[in-house]
Scaffold this active site. Structure first.
Site, mmCIF file in Angstrom:
data_model
loop_
_atom_site.group_PDB
_atom_site.id
_atom_site.type_symbol
_atom_site.label_atom_id
_atom_site.label_comp_id
_atom_site.label_asym_id
_atom_site.label_seq_id
_atom_site.Cartn_x
_atom_site.Cartn_y
_atom_site.Cartn_z
ATOM 1 N N ASP A 8 1.026 -1.195 -0.051
ATOM 2 C CA ASP A 8 0.056 -0.010 0.120
ATOM 3 C C ASP A 8 0.887 1.365 0.026
ATOM 4 O OD1 ASP A 8 -2.121 -1.768 0.307
ATOM 5 O OD2 ASP A 8 -2.772 -0.833 2.172
ATOM 6 N N ASP A 9 0.354 2.350 -0.126
ATOM 7 C CA ASP A 9 0.803 3.650 -0.182
ATOM 8 C C ASP A 9 1.477 4.368 -0.948
ATOM 9 O OD1 ASP A 9 -0.970 3.622 2.147
ATOM 10 O OD2 ASP A 9 0.587 3.953 3.583
ATOM 11 N N HIS A 59 -6.026 3.035 -3.789
ATOM 12 C CA HIS A 59 -5.955 3.559 -2.391
ATOM 13 C C HIS A 59 -6.341 4.662 -2.098
ATOM 14 C CE1 HIS A 59 -4.936 1.983 1.801
ATOM 15 N NE2 HIS A 59 -3.749 2.938 1.772
ATOM 16 N N HIS A 63 -5.179 9.137 0.125
ATOM 17 C CA HIS A 63 -5.116 8.464 1.485
ATOM 18 C C HIS A 63 -6.156 8.937 2.381
ATOM 19 C CE1 HIS A 63 -3.678 5.889 4.624
ATOM 20 N NE2 HIS A 63 -2.974 5.098 3.692
ATOM 21 N N TYR A 100 -6.655 2.828 6.090
ATOM 22 C CA TYR A 100 -7.228 2.396 7.370
ATOM 23 C C TYR A 100 -8.211 1.355 7.554
ATOM 24 C CZ TYR A 100 -5.692 7.357 7.345
ATOM 25 O OH TYR A 100 -4.913 8.341 6.930
ATOM 26 N N HIS A 151 3.879 -1.971 2.874
ATOM 27 C CA HIS A 151 3.700 -1.019 2.537
ATOM 28 C C HIS A 151 4.836 -0.553 1.541
ATOM 29 C CE1 HIS A 151 0.820 -0.731 5.716
ATOM 30 N NE2 HIS A 151 0.306 0.389 5.147
HETATM 31 ZN ZN ZN Z 1 -2.536 3.208 3.380
#
Ligand code: ZN
Length: 217
Positions: A8-9, A59, A63, A100, A151
């Site tokens: 992710d991210d 995603h 965020h 989240y 991540h």
């Molecule tokens: Zn995230």
């Protein structure tokens, strides 16, 4: 037995490519849930991931805590994200992982996406310690059908990936994308406005077909 690694991210200007190098070296794939506004930081890496057969999910645009938004705000976020995904990849993602893991009924029923969370949380963002991430996965028990949360924005996660990918393969797991996992391991379909969550991956894995008996000598 199959496992889906998810990152992710990102994308990250350095680490996304390093993760792809590791996957490529081992003939493995993973799923990247990218924050859309990060796409311009490493568009080539995202295209490379897609070309390698990795899956690119959304995603959100920035965020965002989508579970606290109403439908109009969710759709605005998605439209902004889609515009960037379209620009970089020429497509928009079928999968959405809400930041989240935050979602509400509106998101679940109107996003038009398949919402995917995870079943093994490495907490790599908390420890930033490759050994802890590796040990956590190694001690998580049977990983067949599981979705592992990582991540792509930490050097420690790259280091952990370097150990985990060959280890998982040695354990006999095939590394697949989330959509492949749902289709090939769960024998299920990736459908819009449906949520694939912890309980799904953890408790609904169908039994593997019985091993073929070895041929008599
Ligand atoms: Zn995230």
């Amino acid at each position: 037995p199959m496992v889906a690694l998810t990152f992710d991210d990102g994308p990250h200007a350095v680490y996304t490519d390093q993760i792809l190098d590791i996957l490529e070296e081992h003939g493995a794939v993973a799923t990247f849930f990218e924050v859309a506004r990060n796409l311009p930081k490493a568009p080539e890496a995202v295209r490379r991931a897609a070309d390698m057969g990795c899956e690119i999910g959304s995603h959100s645009y920035r965020h965002a805590n989508l579970g606290k938004m109403d439908q109009a705000a969710q759709q605005a976020d998605q439209a902004a994200a889609d515009a960037l995904f379209q620009e970089v990849l020429g497509t928009t993602p079928a999968l959405l992982r809400p930041p989240y893991g935050s979602m509400n009924k509106t998101l679940k029923t109107t996003s038009g996406r398949s919402i995917v969370t995870w079943s093994i949380d490495t907490e790599d963002w908390r420890s930033k310690d490759a050994d802890k991430v590796v040990t956590g996965v190694e001690n998580a028990g049977n990983l067949d059908g599981q979705v592992i949360l990582l991540h792509s924005i930490y050097e420690s996660t790259v280091a952990a990936t370097e150990v985990l990918v060959p280890w998982l393969l040695e354990q006999g797991y095939q590394l697949v994308t989330v959509s492949e996992l749902i289709q090939l391991r769960f024998g299920d379909q990736v459908e819009p406005n449906r949520t694939y969550n912890y309980d799904y991956f953890r408790f609904q894995v169908p039994p593997l077909p019985a091993e073929t008996a070895p041929a008599a000598a």
